[in-house]
Design an enzyme around this catalytic site. Structure first.
Site: not given
Ligand code: ASP
Length: 348
Positions: A205, A233-236, A257, A259
């Site tokens: 990121t 999947r989707v993180g932060d 980091g 997420g």
């Protein structure tokens, strides 16, 4: 007696005033323009953003977008189409952008597009929405004139993926142990490495926050997400308030980091709210990191989260769970500097 009492009363009143003045004097020094990015790989990103910030009327929004685009362009990198794929071998990208007026846009699980950050900006500027995902995001990108790129992995990603397939171990954790085990030097100087032993970056990121000469704040965050995540999947990173938040009256924050842990505490929104309450950027990042650790102190030993923040005075700061999270700061023509964030757990 009278004068002694007077002196004591004066001292009692003036000491807090003096320390307030001292704190105020330190904190009122406005540093602008300024750009801060996650990791030492943020240094060249800052350089691109800096060129925009230096121009007369250079906008923070344009600066952070240009910076994010530059790393999305990099082949064999942790961000953009050169990034690591999910466990099905597909590269799915997440990005978001936020300006100084609470305008924001985001794309999630976007495939085939080189510059998700610019699609996110178009979502912000040309739609009534904030978030577009998957096929809908791709459709919008193509309708907006973005080119569809072939579904091929970069050489580095292919190598890493093939290696991962040998075990296909589903453990999409940003583990810090490998980072700490090797004393490899990074571009920015002798900092703890952010690389696996084979040289592959162990993070995916790029978060960039900036304040322009007019004092306006903006931020951008772009990622290929965690390597070998589940498809979809989707993180932060593309979530406003988790991976990025900007409040032009207060400050801006972003991070990198694990997420899932950042989402749980709405990490960057929390940081901005802490700065609103008077915390410095570093203190605010520390509070958010400590909250993540408090939720699960045992698990937190195995994953990394690092935040960066700037406030309206142009002060910057960072904090991470583990030693090894560094960040890049540029506010002069000197090419910028890389700093190691303080951490909850020290260097092993
Ligand atoms: N925050 C990103 C995610 O969870 C990963 C990273 O920063 O490396 O998708």
């Amino acid at each position: 007696m009278q004068s002694r009492r007077h002196f004591i009363r004066w001292s009692a009143l003036s000491l807090p005033l003096l320390s307030f003045r001292k704190a105020f004097a330190k904190r009122s020094a406005v540093t602008k323009p300024i750009v801060v990015s996650t990791w030492d790989s943020g240094l060249p990103v800052n350089a691109v953003a800096w060129k925009v910030l230096k121009q007369p009327n250079g906008r923070a929004l344009d600066a952070v977008e240009a910076g994010a685009r530059s790393i999305e362009d990099t082949v064999n990198c942790c961000v953009g189409l050169g990034g690591n794929p999910d466990r099905d071998g597909k590269v799915t990208l997440d990005a978001c952008i936020m300006d100084d007026k609470f305008n924001c846009g985001s794309v999630m699980a976007l495939q085939h597009i080189k510059h998700p950050i610019s699609v996110a900006r178009k979502v912000m500027e040309n739609t009534p929405h904030v978030q577009l995902v998957g096929d809908g995001a791709l459709q919008f990108a193509l309708e907006s004139g973005f080119q569809k790129e072939p579904d091929t992995l970069s050489a580095d990603a292919e190598k890493t993926y093939k290696e991962w397939l040998k075990k296909s171990e589903y453990k999409p954790i940003i583990n810090i142990e490998q980072q700490q085990s090797k004393g490899q030097k990074t571009k920015g100087g002798p900092f703890a490495p952010n690389f696996f032993d084979d040289g592959t970056p162990n993070h995916d990121t790029m978060g960039t926050i900036a304040m322009d000469a007019a004092g306006n704040l903006s931020g951008a965050c772009t990622t290929s997400g965690m390597a070998f995540k589940m498809h979809g999947r989707v993180g932060d990173s593309p979530i406003i308030g988790s991976g990025l938040y900007v409040d032009n009256e207060v400050g801006a924050a972003t991070g990198s980091g694990q997420g899932e842990e950042v989402i749980r505490v709405a990490g960057t929104h929390l940081i901005v709210e802490m700065m609103r309450m008077g915390k410095s950027p570093e203190e605010a990042c520390k509070i958010a990191v400590e909250r993540i650790v408090k939720i699960n102190p045992t698990k937190a030993k195995d994953f990394q989260v690092g935040f960066i923040a700037i406030n309206k005075q142009g002060e910057y700061g960072a904090y991470s769970i583990h030693h090894g999270f560094n960040y890049s700061v540029t506010h002069t023509d000197d090419g910028g500097k890389v700093f190691m964030a303080k951490s909850v757990f020290p260097k092993k």
